[in-house]
Scaffold this active site. Structure first.
Site, PDB file in Angstrom:
ATOM      1  N   TYR A   1     -14.531  10.749  -0.912  1.00  0.00           N
ATOM      2  CA  TYR A   1     -13.419  10.371  -1.917  1.00  0.00           C
ATOM      3  C   TYR A   1     -13.404  11.941  -3.016  1.00  0.00           C
ATOM      4  CZ  TYR A   1     -11.361   6.498  -0.327  1.00  0.00           C
ATOM      5  OH  TYR A   1     -10.748   5.136   0.819  1.00  0.00           O
TER       6      TYR A   1
ATOM      7  N   ASN B   1     -10.362  -4.149  -1.167  1.00  0.00           N
ATOM      8  CA  ASN B   1     -10.256  -3.127  -2.977  1.00  0.00           C
ATOM      9  C   ASN B   1      -9.940  -3.421  -3.272  1.00  0.00           C
ATOM     10  OD1 ASN B   1     -12.116  -1.217  -1.358  1.00  0.00           O
ATOM     11  ND2 ASN B   1     -10.696  -0.680  -0.154  1.00  0.00           N
TER      12      ASN B   1
ATOM     13  N   HIS C   1     -16.681   4.885  -3.717  1.00  0.00           N
ATOM     14  CA  HIS C   1     -16.302   5.893  -3.504  1.00  0.00           C
ATOM     15  C   HIS C   1     -16.109   6.781  -4.484  1.00  0.00           C
ATOM     16  CE1 HIS C   1     -12.748   3.466  -1.027  1.00  0.00           C
ATOM     17  NE2 HIS C   1     -14.240   3.127  -0.744  1.00  0.00           N
TER      18      HIS C   1
ATOM     19  N   ARG D   1       0.514  -1.509   0.346  1.00  0.00           N
ATOM     20  CA  ARG D   1       0.104   0.133  -0.211  1.00  0.00           C
ATOM     21  C   ARG D   1       1.586   0.893  -0.133  1.00  0.00           C
ATOM     22  NH1 ARG D   1      -4.818   1.582   4.443  1.00  0.00           N
ATOM     23  NH2 ARG D   1      -5.291   3.886   3.817  1.00  0.00           N
TER      24      ARG D   1
ATOM     25  N   CYS E   1     -18.646  -2.235   0.694  1.00  0.00           N
ATOM     26  CA  CYS E   1     -17.976  -0.151   1.393  1.00  0.00           C
ATOM     27  C   CYS E   1     -18.581   0.559   1.648  1.00  0.00           C
ATOM     28  CB  CYS E   1     -17.775   0.210   0.229  1.00  0.00           C
ATOM     29  SG  CYS E   1     -16.836   2.492   0.819  1.00  0.00           S
TER      30      CYS E   1
HETATM   31  C1  G6P Z   1     -12.767   3.688   4.476  1.00  0.00           C
HETATM   32  C2  G6P Z   1     -12.524   3.167   3.038  1.00  0.00           C
HETATM   33  C3  G6P Z   1     -12.090   1.812   2.937  1.00  0.00           C
HETATM   34  C4  G6P Z   1     -10.767   2.092   2.834  1.00  0.00           C
HETATM   35  C5  G6P Z   1     -10.839   2.260   4.391  1.00  0.00           C
HETATM   36  C6  G6P Z   1      -9.014   2.836   4.432  1.00  0.00           C
HETATM   37  O1  G6P Z   1     -13.052   2.903   5.468  1.00  0.00           O
HETATM   38  O2  G6P Z   1     -14.428   3.026   2.592  1.00  0.00           O
HETATM   39  O3  G6P Z   1     -12.319   1.402   1.570  1.00  0.00           O
HETATM   40  O4  G6P Z   1      -9.709   1.210   2.564  1.00  0.00           O
HETATM   41  O5  G6P Z   1     -11.527   4.085   4.801  1.00  0.00           O
HETATM   42  O6  G6P Z   1      -9.062   3.609   5.996  1.00  0.00           O
HETATM   43  P1  G6P Z   1      -7.351   3.527   6.407  1.00  0.00           P
HETATM   44  O7  G6P Z   1      -7.112   3.483   7.816  1.00  0.00           O
HETATM   45  O8  G6P Z   1      -6.577   1.650   6.473  1.00  0.00           O
HETATM   46  O9  G6P Z   1      -6.699   4.722   5.896  1.00  0.00           O
HETATM   47 MN    MN Z   2     -14.687   1.607   0.887  1.00  0.00          MN
END
Ligand code: G6P
Ligand code: MN
Length: 427
Positions: free
Chosen positions: A248, A143, A195, A92, A165
């Site tokens: 987003y 995702n 998103h 990531r 989601c």
């Molecule tokens: C939100 C989105 C998810 C994403 C997450 C990331 O919940 O809907 O799709 O994966 O944020 O969160 P993080 O704490 O890992 O940055």
């Molecule tokens: Mn999401």
């Protein structure tokens, strides 16, 4: 007959929330086998220990089994809940860092970062589709959830998959706060793509709200941004658009500002999470040893787990519950192709989601959303086939990129950096 639910990615930091979600519906899933599956044996064992302790403390009738391979986990499972990040936070970090070097927002799911993640996620989901029992439902959080869902639906026809989601849950709460409304009874028709959803119709306890009038009065607050939500920019955007945007949307409508911010910040979100994970997992280990564990909520918050378990229950118990999911459009959104995977309110029962007719996308974001869809479709095909030309087309089609040179550079760097995870792109 008791049901088997496989959870792929059960070592994830989001698992405490999933366990809470399961506890919440323990009566409705009583007797279930929960097949925890993860390639990280230590995290798998930890979450299994935590789950057993939490189920025992509350008298929940679940059996937890542990699997480091997919075959035994999926064998006989009626539901396969996928909630893993292929390559973990290290991958990531690259997704977030590489686009930024080329002046493009670096983000886990949106833009070229999301494309690279799709290239890792899609092959694993296709394998899961191959291994799952015929008739099993894949309930997918991995995702980018709609690209993954689209790839599985078109490259493994006949597979039953529903993409999830929970972003809209927290976004709706944020909008209730911004608009000065009680969050409990607020419901919005979020429609579009994962998103990239928009809500023109909002109801409070079932009564429609005059959104344009409310937005005209809305004062844009200062600051308050978290990694997930930016109320100030969202309020500014909603006032301009006249309807509600998904969080987003800031990456599309404040792209260059966000690039500057991300560069100035100096660390990626993945690095920030990596820094907190050791203490987080240690605290979970300490809780798992207690008679009635109460693990922290730092990862995944509250909504993630309950939302997923509610969807599994809706399928399993034929509840015909209204849920916002990622599924085949079939005319629900008139501005997108019938076979597009869209995010839309749907009624979910035993036979899966039936999307509700929602009409067109709002004019100010119609073209943008159609462009994102064009990108997503190409991304799904590139990730499934490893076709580099389609991969380049996908990046060129993305609204963040548009430039052929930039697309080429990001693609070359991204595929090289993730080589070990991308067998489909092997030369
Ligand atoms: C939100 C989105 C998810 C994403 C997450 C990331 O919940 O809907 O799709 O994966 O944020 O969160 P993080 O704490 O890992 O940055
Ligand atoms: Mn999401």
């Amino acid at each position: 007959m008791s049901v088997k639910i496989a959870i792929v990615g059960a070592g994830s930091g989001y698992m405490p929330g999933v366990i809470r979600g399961l506890l919440h519906r323990a009566d409705d899933l009583s007797g279930a086998e929960l097949a925890f599956c993860d390639i990280d044996a230590d995290h798998l064992a930890l979450m299994a220990r935590l789950a057993r302790a939490m189920f025992a403390a509350r008298g929940a009738d679940f059996t937890v089994t542990e699997h480091t391979g997919l075959e035994s986990a999926l064998d006989g499972a009626s539901y396969v809940f996928t909630t893993f990040r292929p390559g973990g936070m290290a991958a990531r970090h690259l997704d977030e860092a590489i686009p930024l070097r080329h002046g493009v927002v670096g983000q886990e799911t949106a833009g070229p970062g999301g494309f690279l993640m799709a290239c890792r996620s899609v092959p694993v989901l296709l394998r899961i589709a191959d291994l799952a029992d015929p008739g099993a439902w894949i309930v997918n959080y991995t995702n980018p959830t709609n690209v993954v869902t689209d790839a599985v639906l078109r490259h493994r026809p006949g597979t039953r998959i529903i993409g999830l989601c929970d972003q809209h849950v927290g976004d709706t709460v944020m909008w209730a706060e911004l608009l000065g409304l009680p969050s409990g009874g607020l419901e919005a028709d979020w429609i579009g793509l994962n998103h990239a959803t928009w809500a023109e119709r909002v109801r409070l306890h079932g009564e429609p709200i005059d959104l344009p009038a409310r937005l005209a009065e809305l004062e844009v607050p200062d600051g308050g941004a978290t990694p997930w939500r930016d109320p100030s920019r969202m309020a500014e955007l909603a006032k301009a658009l006249g309807f509600l945007p998904n969080s987003y949307a800031k990456y599309y409508f404040f792209h260059d500002e966000v690039v500057e911010e991300l560069r100035a910040k100096g660390t990626t979100r993945a690095q920030d999470i990596l820094a907190m994970l050791p203490a987080y997992y240690a605290s979970i280990a300490a809780e798992a040893a207690k008679p009635d564990p109460d693990p922290g909520r730092e990862r995944g918050g509250g909504e993630h787990g309950e939302f997923a378990v509610d969807v599994i229950c809706a399928l399993h118990r034929d509840e015909r519950r209204r849920v916002i999911v990622n599924t085949s459009n079939n005319g629900a959104i008139s501005s997108l192709d019938d076979d597009a995977v869209v995010e839309v309110p749907a009624v979910v029962g035993r036979d899966g989601p039936v999307p509700l007719t929602m009409g067109p996308l709002p004019a100010p974001v119609r073209g943008l959303t159609q462009a994102i869809h064009a990108y997503e479709r190409l991304a799904a095909d590139a990730a499934a086939t490893g076709d580099r030309r389609v991969a380049l087309q996908a990046l060129m089609a993305h609204p963040f990129v548009r430039s052929k040179r930039t697309a080429e550079r990001i693609l070359q760097e991204g595929l090289a950096a993730h080589r070990a995870h991308l067998p489909q792109f092997a030369p």
